[in-house]
Write a protein that holds these residues in place. Structure first.
Motif, PDB file in Angstrom:
ATOM      1  N   ARG A  61     -41.211 -28.267  70.662  1.00  0.00           N
ATOM      2  CA  ARG A  61     -39.910 -28.383  70.031  1.00  0.00           C
ATOM      3  C   ARG A  61     -39.068 -27.123  70.194  1.00  0.00           C
ATOM      4  O   ARG A  61     -38.098 -26.922  69.491  1.00  0.00           O
ATOM      5  CB  ARG A  61     -40.068 -28.715  68.549  1.00  0.00           C
ATOM      6  N   SER A  62     -39.454 -26.275  71.139  1.00  0.00           N
ATOM      7  CA  SER A  62     -38.693 -25.040  71.342  1.00  0.00           C
ATOM      8  C   SER A  62     -37.275 -25.325  71.830  1.00  0.00           C
ATOM      9  O   SER A  62     -36.370 -24.521  71.621  1.00  0.00           O
ATOM     10  CB  SER A  62     -39.413 -24.122  72.343  1.00  0.00           C
ATOM     11  N   ASP A 106     -28.438 -26.050  61.814  1.00  0.00           N
ATOM     12  CA  ASP A 106     -29.807 -26.118  62.331  1.00  0.00           C
ATOM     13  C   ASP A 106     -30.769 -26.668  61.270  1.00  0.00           C
ATOM     14  O   ASP A 106     -31.647 -27.481  61.576  1.00  0.00           O
ATOM     15  CB  ASP A 106     -30.281 -24.781  62.914  1.00  0.00           C
ATOM     16  N   THR A 109     -30.135 -22.243  66.713  1.00  0.00           N
ATOM     17  CA  THR A 109     -30.608 -20.918  66.288  1.00  0.00           C
ATOM     18  C   THR A 109     -30.490 -19.917  67.435  1.00  0.00           C
ATOM     19  O   THR A 109     -30.089 -18.761  67.234  1.00  0.00           O
ATOM     20  CB  THR A 109     -32.063 -20.990  65.797  1.00  0.00           C
ATOM     21  N   ALA A 147     -32.597 -30.286  61.568  1.00  0.00           N
ATOM     22  CA  ALA A 147     -34.064 -30.240  61.529  1.00  0.00           C
ATOM     23  C   ALA A 147     -34.602 -31.256  60.523  1.00  0.00           C
ATOM     24  O   ALA A 147     -35.605 -31.929  60.784  1.00  0.00           O
ATOM     25  CB  ALA A 147     -34.535 -28.829  61.167  1.00  0.00           C
ATOM     26  N   GLY A 165     -39.368 -22.933  64.419  1.00  0.00           N
ATOM     27  CA  GLY A 165     -38.014 -22.901  63.874  1.00  0.00           C
ATOM     28  C   GLY A 165     -37.947 -22.162  62.558  1.00  0.00           C
ATOM     29  O   GLY A 165     -37.012 -21.406  62.309  1.00  0.00           O
ATOM     30  N   ARG A 166     -38.946 -22.383  61.700  1.00  0.00           N
ATOM     31  CA  ARG A 166     -38.981 -21.685  60.404  1.00  0.00           C
ATOM     32  C   ARG A 166     -39.151 -20.194  60.585  1.00  0.00           C
ATOM     33  O   ARG A 166     -38.666 -19.403  59.771  1.00  0.00           O
ATOM     34  CB  ARG A 166     -40.117 -22.242  59.540  1.00  0.00           C
ATOM     35  N   PRO A 226     -32.137 -28.191  66.674  1.00  0.00           N
ATOM     36  CA  PRO A 226     -32.060 -27.126  65.662  1.00  0.00           C
ATOM     37  C   PRO A 226     -32.379 -25.742  66.233  1.00  0.00           C
ATOM     38  O   PRO A 226     -31.721 -24.748  65.884  1.00  0.00           O
ATOM     39  CB  PRO A 226     -33.101 -27.549  64.618  1.00  0.00           C
ATOM     40  N   ASN A 227     -33.374 -25.679  67.128  1.00  0.00           N
ATOM     41  CA  ASN A 227     -33.732 -24.383  67.708  1.00  0.00           C
ATOM     42  C   ASN A 227     -32.669 -23.895  68.686  1.00  0.00           C
ATOM     43  O   ASN A 227     -32.415 -22.685  68.782  1.00  0.00           O
ATOM     44  CB  ASN A 227     -35.089 -24.483  68.403  1.00  0.00           C
ATOM     45  N   GLN A 272     -38.371 -30.396  62.278  1.00  0.00           N
ATOM     46  CA  GLN A 272     -38.813 -29.145  61.658  1.00  0.00           C
ATOM     47  C   GLN A 272     -40.079 -28.660  62.351  1.00  0.00           C
ATOM     48  O   GLN A 272     -40.931 -29.462  62.742  1.00  0.00           O
ATOM     49  CB  GLN A 272     -39.062 -29.367  60.167  1.00  0.00           C
ATOM     50  N   ASP A 298     -35.468 -18.913  62.461  1.00  0.00           N
ATOM     51  CA  ASP A 298     -34.219 -19.027  61.707  1.00  0.00           C
ATOM     52  C   ASP A 298     -33.900 -17.779  60.874  1.00  0.00           C
ATOM     53  O   ASP A 298     -32.797 -17.236  60.986  1.00  0.00           O
ATOM     54  CB  ASP A 298     -34.256 -20.276  60.823  1.00  0.00           C
TER      55      ASP A 298
END
Length: 202
Positions: A12-13, A65, A21, A69, A79-80, A17-18, A75, A83
């Motif tokens: 998911r890179s 983002d 970011t 997510a 990502g966590r 959402p990423n 999610q 961010d």
């Protein structure tokens, strides 16, 4: 006999959402370059408006983002992790540039120092607790603090360019920065208190 299907982990890179970011991180050197060119090299004031526009766009990605997510179910641990790093890079670089060009000066430097020290403290605490598999959730007050902080920096980036349109632009930014710094002290203590019993048990 049923065959067992092993699913490969989803990468998911490059999830939306990423990507948002990444764009926030990419905005950092552009904002810094605009402020540097205007304040150090005596560039035109419109560079501050360019810096502000990019800063606002970066701030919007901070909301989007997280929203995407959750709504897209994208999610991820990566990502966590990324961010808050993007947030801290944006805030810290802008505060340092604003201190350099003396938009932030005198006693107001302490507000910036409080904010930066809190970010370092909370980052270290989160990293330590993550090793213990302990999660410290972000409080609503901390989210409001971040919002006020970003608005304050936005006013200060506009700076003297903004003062030509609204004479109190810089003063509004400084006032909001102090409000953010005061709330930062409380939320920083709140985070430390939440993780203190885990630290003491080690």
């Amino acid at each position: 006999m049923k065959d067992t299907v092993t699913r490969a982990p989803v990468d998911r890179s490059l999830a939306l959402p990423n990507i948002l970011t990444y764009s926030r991180i990419a905005a950092v050197p552009v904002v810094v370059a605009c402020l540097f060119a205007q304040s150090v090299h005596g560039g035109p004031l419109w560079l501050r408006w360019v810096a502000l526009a990019i800063f606002i766009a970066a701030g919007v990605t901070d909301f989007l983002d997280g929203y995407y997510a959750r709504t897209l179910g994208q999610q991820s641990a990566f990502g966590r992790m990324l961010d808050p790093i993007a947030d801290k890079l944006l805030v810290a670089s802008c505060l340092l540039m604003l201190a350099m060009d003396e938009t932030i000066r005198g006693w107001t430097l302490w507000a910036a120092i409080i904010i930066l020290c809190r970010e370092i403290l909370v980052s270290g605490l989160r990293e330590y607790l993550a090793a213990l598999r302990v999660s410290v959730p972000v409080t609503k007050l901390a989210k409001w603090k971040t919002t006020v902080q970003l608005v304050a920096i936005g006013f200060l980036i506009a700076g003297e360019a903004g003062d030509e349109i609204l004479p109190w632009t810089s003063q509004i930014g400084i006032t909001l920065l102090w409000i953010s710094a005061i709330v930062t002290l409380y939320t920083g203590w709140d985070y430390f208190r939440a993780g203190a019993h885990h630290i003491m048990s080690e």
